[in-house]
Design an enzyme around this catalytic site. Structure first.
Site, short mmCIF file in Angstrom:
data_model
loop_
_atom_site.label_atom_id
_atom_site.label_comp_id
_atom_site.label_asym_id
_atom_site.label_seq_id
_atom_site.Cartn_x
_atom_site.Cartn_y
_atom_site.Cartn_z
N LYS A 175 0.87 -1.17 0.00
CA LYS A 175 0.00 0.00 0.00
C LYS A 175 0.91 1.23 0.00
CE LYS A 175 -1.37 2.63 2.96
NZ LYS A 175 -0.99 3.76 2.08
N GLU A 251 10.28 1.16 10.28
CA GLU A 251 11.25 2.24 10.11
C GLU A 251 10.48 3.53 10.33
OE1 GLU A 251 14.41 1.70 9.46
OE2 GLU A 251 14.49 -0.28 8.57
N CYS A 285 14.00 10.89 6.68
CA CYS A 285 14.02 10.51 8.09
C CYS A 285 15.42 10.59 8.66
CB CYS A 285 13.48 9.10 8.23
SG CYS A 285 14.33 7.99 7.11
N GLU A 380 10.17 16.26 14.30
CA GLU A 380 10.80 16.34 12.97
C GLU A 380 10.24 17.55 12.24
OE1 GLU A 380 11.40 12.39 10.61
OE2 GLU A 380 9.50 12.28 11.65
P1 NAD Z 1 2.85 8.69 7.58
O1 NAD Z 1 3.10 7.82 8.74
O2 NAD Z 1 1.77 9.69 7.67
O3 NAD Z 1 2.51 7.83 6.29
C1 NAD Z 1 3.28 6.72 5.94
C2 NAD Z 1 2.39 5.65 5.35
O4 NAD Z 1 1.44 5.28 6.36
C3 NAD Z 1 1.60 6.11 4.13
O5 NAD Z 1 1.54 5.04 3.22
C4 NAD Z 1 0.21 6.35 4.71
O6 NAD Z 1 -0.81 6.16 3.76
C5 NAD Z 1 0.14 5.29 5.78
N1 NAD Z 1 -0.86 5.55 6.80
C6 NAD Z 1 -1.22 6.73 7.33
N2 NAD Z 1 -2.21 6.54 8.25
C7 NAD Z 1 -2.46 5.21 8.28
C8 NAD Z 1 -3.37 4.39 9.00
N3 NAD Z 1 -4.24 4.90 9.87
N4 NAD Z 1 -3.34 3.05 8.79
C9 NAD Z 1 -2.48 2.52 7.90
N5 NAD Z 1 -1.61 3.25 7.17
C10 NAD Z 1 -1.59 4.57 7.37
O7 NAD Z 1 4.25 9.35 7.24
P2 NAD Z 1 4.61 10.29 6.02
O8 NAD Z 1 4.23 11.67 6.40
O9 NAD Z 1 4.10 9.76 4.75
O10 NAD Z 1 6.19 10.10 5.95
C11 NAD Z 1 7.05 10.80 6.72
C12 NAD Z 1 7.46 10.02 7.93
O11 NAD Z 1 8.11 8.81 7.54
C13 NAD Z 1 8.47 10.76 8.75
O12 NAD Z 1 8.20 10.59 10.11
C14 NAD Z 1 9.79 10.08 8.38
O13 NAD Z 1 10.80 10.22 9.34
C15 NAD Z 1 9.36 8.68 8.21
N6 NAD Z 1 10.30 7.94 7.39
C16 NAD Z 1 11.08 7.03 8.00
C17 NAD Z 1 12.01 6.32 7.27
C18 NAD Z 1 12.86 5.31 7.94
O14 NAD Z 1 13.47 4.51 7.23
N7 NAD Z 1 12.94 5.27 9.25
C19 NAD Z 1 12.14 6.55 5.89
C20 NAD Z 1 11.32 7.51 5.29
C21 NAD Z 1 10.39 8.19 6.07
#
Ligand code: NAD
Length: 478
Positions: A175, A251, A285, A380
């Protein structure tokens, strides 16, 4: 592959299907719809679970060498389509094209690595306490996997998960983030084109992630969930995994400190802190959120840093010369603005930038006089904002760097070997870059501790996440 148009409004379960509902994918550059994506819901998710389970029964029995061969051809197809993938990422989320090309290569490198790793999923034969028994540890694929990926690395975060899962013999339901379904669909189509069996890699784009996720989290046939995204959503998925005791790899968010000692190579430290902070407009991240500079070199560092940041070209991400593009969306920009306003209200000085430019652009910004009580020190920022703080000695640097619930990436610049070791051992982080601002690679263990996650991606560690161990105790007779 020529373009994406034939896949518009479709999702992949077994084959491509036209969705009953669609949503607009908005490009950050124009603010306009750039494509229609399928808006999948619980029914499509349930169908994908059935397909993944069925496909797993045959995929797990293919030989590791067959899976490796498919991964090799997928890798070649990704590279052959690297420019299309790069352009698609830039359209979807505004990453500067030169970085998007780098990401296409980075995404392919995970497939390349796991092509080799597939054939090295060794079991073990170990000594036993009883002379009439032999002990074996077999390694088997975990089972069907559900993956949720973020928008900031639309290709890299997909292959970093899919390649080890497929190498291990797992089937994979993806997804992608609402903002970036197109890159994910292209990658899946390439897998199909090179002969990836039906149902091994499925894609469910949606504008309602919770609705698609619920049936998959409830389904005991889905044996593992792998997630990259915010700590907040990770926490929710962790709780949901408990019901069926799924394996997990998470992650999550980071708040990376970049510690620069007075014995460091200042020019190198400036160069790499700039790259670490401003790539992807600060939306990674592992981007540093806190630059700690030894007080003896703080003025010299800040002057050089501001000069270097002034040289960054802000502009159209499709332009080869652009270093900093737009932020992904209005919510992302609002957060950056809030953080800068809050810091200034609490006494920070703006040494550079501090303003928006056009719709979703925020100028490269350097702040001094930042203190731990400011919001950007706890959350962040996910934007092109570099807060500079000072420290007096090593013990203080360690205490400051560790004073966060996060523990993903950290960076240390020093030429003192003893100090480098002590810092690596004392920083509570999954990754410590010593004189290295860009440590991530397909062969290395990437992941966080504390509230930055569980599990590792990359290298042999990344394959382990998709393998179970079966202990076989073999009696030889008395
Ligand atoms: P997010 O958590 O809002 O979204 C990430 C994913 O989760 C998306 O696919 C989104 O559709 C899904 N999602 C959101 N709500 C959900 C729910 N209720 N149920 C299931 N899935 C759901 O994060 P973002 O804003 O898209 O990305 C940024 C974040 O990701 C930052 O915190 C960043 O640090 C982190 N990140 C971490 C890494 C790592 O390797 N540690 C890498 C890239 C990004």
């Amino acid at each position: 592959m020529a373009d994406l148009t034939p896949l518009e409004g479709k999702y992949l379960t077994g084959g491509w299907h036209a969705a009953d509902a669609t949503y607009d994918v908005i490009g950050p550059l124009s603010g306009d719809a750039i494509a229609r994506a399928a808006h999948c819901g619980p029914d499509e998710a349930k169908a994908a679970a059935d397909t993944a389970w069925e496909a797993f029964q045959s995929w797990r029995t293919t030989t590791a060498f067959e899976r490796a061969e498919l991964l090799r051809t997928w890798h070649d197809a990704i590279l052959a389509n690297a420019e299309l993938l790069a352009r698609t990422m830039t359209r979807e989320m505004g990453k500067p094209i030169k970085e998007a090309r780098g990401e296409a290569a980075y995404a392919a490198s995970f497939v390349r690595w796991y092509e080799g790793e597939a054939t090295r999923a060794y079991g073990e034969v170990f000594p036993t306490a009883a002379g009439h028994k032999r002990g074996l540890a077999l390694r088997k694929p975990v089972g069907p996997v559900y993956a949720v990926t973020p928008w900031n690395f639309p290709a890299g975060m997909v292959t970093r998960k899919a390649a080890p899962a497929l190498a291990a013999g797992c089937t994979f339901i993806l997804k992608p983030a609402e903002q970036t379904p197109l890159t994910a669909m292209l990658l899946a189509e390439l897998w199909r084109e090179v002969g990836g069996p039906e149902g091994t890699l499925q894609v469910l784009p949606t504008n309602d992630p919770a609705a698609v996720t619920a049936p998959l989290m409830e389904d005991p046939r889905i044996r593992k969930v792998t997630f990259t995204g915010s700590t907040e959503v990770g926490r929710m998925l962790y709780a949901q995994s408990a019901e069926t005791i799924k394996r997990i790899s998470f992650e999550l968010g980071g708040h990376a400190p970049f510690v620069i000692f007075d014995d460091a190579d200042l020019d190198q430290a400036v160069r790499e802190t700039i790259a670490c902070k401003f790539r992807n407009a600060g939306q990674t991240c592992v981007c540093t959120n806190r630059i700690y500079v030894h007080e003896a070199i703080a003025d010299a560092f800040t002057a050089k840093y501001v000069e270097a940041a002034k040289g960054l070209r802000v502009g159209d991400p499709n332009d080869d010369a652009t270093d900093v593009g737009p932020l992904v969306d209005a919510a992302g920009l609002a957060k950056v603005q809030d953080h800068v306003r809050d810091a200034v209200a609490h006494g920070a000085d703006v040494a550079l930038g501090g303003e928006t430019q056009g719709d979703l652009y925020f100028l490269p910004t350097v702040l001094t006089g930042v203190t731990p009580d400011m919001r950007m020190m706890q959350e962040e920022t996910f934007g092109p904002v570099a807060p500079i703080l000072t420290f007096a000695n090593e013990a203080e640097a360690i205490a400051l760097a560790n004073a966060t619930p996060y523990g993903l990436a950290s960076y240390v610049y020093t030429n003192d070997l003893g100090r480098a070791w002590r810092m690596a051992e004392n920083l509570e982080y999954g990754i410590v870059g010593i004189n290295d601002g860009v440590p991530s690679a397909a062969h290395a263990p990437f992941g966080g501790v504390k509230q930055s996650g569980i599990g590792r991606e990359g290298g042999p560690w990344g394959l382990d996440e998709y393998l179970e161990v079966t202990y076989v105790s073999m009696g030889l007779g008395h």
